[in-house]
Scaffold this motif. Structure first.
Motif, PDB file in Angstrom:
ATOM      1  N   CYS A 246       0.849  -1.192   0.000  1.00 51.91           N
ATOM      2  CA  CYS A 246       0.000   0.000   0.000  1.00 51.91           C
ATOM      3  C   CYS A 246       0.888   1.247   0.000  1.00 51.91           C
ATOM      4  O   CYS A 246       1.645   1.477   0.945  1.00 51.91           O
ATOM      5  N   VAL A 247       0.795   2.038  -1.060  1.00 50.23           N
ATOM      6  CA  VAL A 247       1.629   3.233  -1.201  1.00 50.23           C
ATOM      7  C   VAL A 247       1.353   4.212  -0.063  1.00 50.23           C
ATOM      8  O   VAL A 247       2.284   4.768   0.538  1.00 50.23           O
ATOM      9  N   ILE A 248       0.087   4.438   0.253  1.00 48.31           N
ATOM     10  CA  ILE A 248      -0.252   5.385   1.316  1.00 48.31           C
ATOM     11  C   ILE A 248       0.245   4.872   2.667  1.00 48.31           C
ATOM     12  O   ILE A 248       0.760   5.649   3.477  1.00 48.31           O
TER      13      ILE A 248
ATOM     14  N   VAL B 293       3.776   5.689   7.841  1.00 46.56           N
ATOM     15  CA  VAL B 293       4.517   5.132   8.970  1.00 46.56           C
ATOM     16  C   VAL B 293       5.430   6.133   9.678  1.00 46.56           C
ATOM     17  O   VAL B 293       5.416   6.197  10.911  1.00 46.56           O
ATOM     18  N   PRO B 294       6.222   6.930   8.981  1.00 48.09           N
ATOM     19  CA  PRO B 294       7.088   7.859   9.723  1.00 48.09           C
ATOM     20  C   PRO B 294       6.303   8.822  10.614  1.00 48.09           C
ATOM     21  O   PRO B 294       6.688   9.048  11.768  1.00 48.09           O
ATOM     22  N   ALA B 295       5.208   9.365  10.117  1.00 49.57           N
ATOM     23  CA  ALA B 295       4.403  10.289  10.927  1.00 49.57           C
ATOM     24  C   ALA B 295       3.756   9.562  12.103  1.00 49.57           C
ATOM     25  O   ALA B 295       3.649  10.123  13.204  1.00 49.57           O
TER      26      ALA B 295
ATOM     27  N   VAL C 222     -14.462   4.857  19.009  1.00 52.57           N
ATOM     28  CA  VAL C 222     -15.183   6.108  18.751  1.00 52.57           C
ATOM     29  C   VAL C 222     -14.968   6.639  17.340  1.00 52.57           C
ATOM     30  O   VAL C 222     -15.663   7.581  16.935  1.00 52.57           O
ATOM     31  N   ALA C 223     -14.046   6.072  16.595  1.00 51.02           N
ATOM     32  CA  ALA C 223     -13.824   6.554  15.236  1.00 51.02           C
ATOM     33  C   ALA C 223     -13.160   5.473  14.398  1.00 51.02           C
ATOM     34  O   ALA C 223     -12.388   4.665  14.898  1.00 51.02           O
ATOM     35  N   ASN C 224     -13.508   5.479  13.134  1.00 48.17           N
ATOM     36  CA  ASN C 224     -12.822   4.643  12.148  1.00 48.17           C
ATOM     37  C   ASN C 224     -12.706   5.456  10.871  1.00 48.17           C
ATOM     38  O   ASN C 224     -13.556   6.300  10.587  1.00 48.17           O
ATOM     39  N   ASN C 225     -11.620   5.243  10.163  1.00 47.33           N
ATOM     40  CA  ASN C 225     -11.377   6.040   8.968  1.00 47.33           C
ATOM     41  C   ASN C 225     -10.625   5.237   7.924  1.00 47.33           C
ATOM     42  O   ASN C 225      -9.485   4.849   8.161  1.00 47.33           O
ATOM     43  N   PRO C 226     -11.259   4.997   6.775  1.00 48.90           N
ATOM     44  CA  PRO C 226     -10.493   4.442   5.649  1.00 48.90           C
ATOM     45  C   PRO C 226      -9.712   5.577   5.007  1.00 48.90           C
ATOM     46  O   PRO C 226     -10.252   6.654   4.777  1.00 48.90           O
ATOM     47  N   GLY C 227      -8.440   5.375   4.785  1.00 48.92           N
ATOM     48  CA  GLY C 227      -7.609   6.413   4.193  1.00 48.92           C
ATOM     49  C   GLY C 227      -6.677   7.021   5.216  1.00 48.92           C
ATOM     50  O   GLY C 227      -6.739   6.704   6.401  1.00 48.92           O
ATOM     51  N   PRO C 228      -5.797   7.902   4.763  1.00 46.17           N
ATOM     52  CA  PRO C 228      -4.777   8.461   5.650  1.00 46.17           C
ATOM     53  C   PRO C 228      -5.373   9.342   6.743  1.00 46.17           C
ATOM     54  O   PRO C 228      -6.424   9.947   6.566  1.00 46.17           O
TER      55      PRO C 228
END
Length: 167
Positions: free
Chosen positions: A58-60, A65-67, A145-151
């Motif tokens: 996965c490119v994203i 990972v560093p952040a 309390v939260a879920n997010n597909p994507g960065p």
């Protein structure tokens, strides 16, 4: 045969009693050396927990990972921790290990089998797992309390934590 195993897993997950204070497990997690692991070992330990579901190709994910390592380093003593879950599967743990070797994250990472993790994600969130990266955020008491597909940026997580008011 594979359909039967999947159906049995779904039935087991749906029929298992769920305690309100315990998260639903992301099934099939292992350490890279093959030891069993559980999301429950990290959730509800008095800190916020950010879980990143990732894949080695996965490119994203590779960019995130560093952040995330910085976020974990800056906040793991008092506010929040990060864990990673590779969806490469244990049979492809060499790819997951190469990803980890490239990025050297300072937070724990596990390998999960896609189907059990995707089913656990769906039970926890009521949504299908759309891909990687996908993030889950748990309160210090263990509530999802939260879920997010994507960065997701560390700043966005901090803003959410600052604004979050339990009901």
């Amino acid at each position: 045969m594979r359909i039967t195993r999947i159906l049995m897993l779904v039935l087991a997950m749906l029929s298992a009693p769920l305690a309100a204070e315990e998260p639903v497990a992301l099934g099939g997690l292992k350490t890279l050396d093959g030891q069993g692991a559980q999301l429950a070992d990290h959730v509800g330990q008095g800190k916020w927990l950010l879980v990143m579901l990732w894949a080695s190709d996965c490119v994203i994910c590779n960019r995130e990972v560093p952040a995330l390592s910085d976020f974990h380093f800056e906040h793991s003593d008092d506010l929040a921790e990060v864990i990673g879950v590779s969806l490469d599967g244990y049979e492809k743990r060499a790819e997951a290990q190469a990803f980890l070797d490239r990025h050297d994250p300072i937070y724990p990472n596990y390998v999960g089998e896609f189907m059990p993790v995707a089913l656990g994600y769906q039970v926890m969130t009521g949504e299908r797992l759309l891909g990687t990266p996908t993030f889950l955020l748990f309160t210090p008491k263990g509530e999802l309390v939260a879920n997010n597909p994507g960065p997701v940026s560390g700043e966005a997580v901090l803003r959410f934590i600052d604004r979050y008011q339990p009901s």
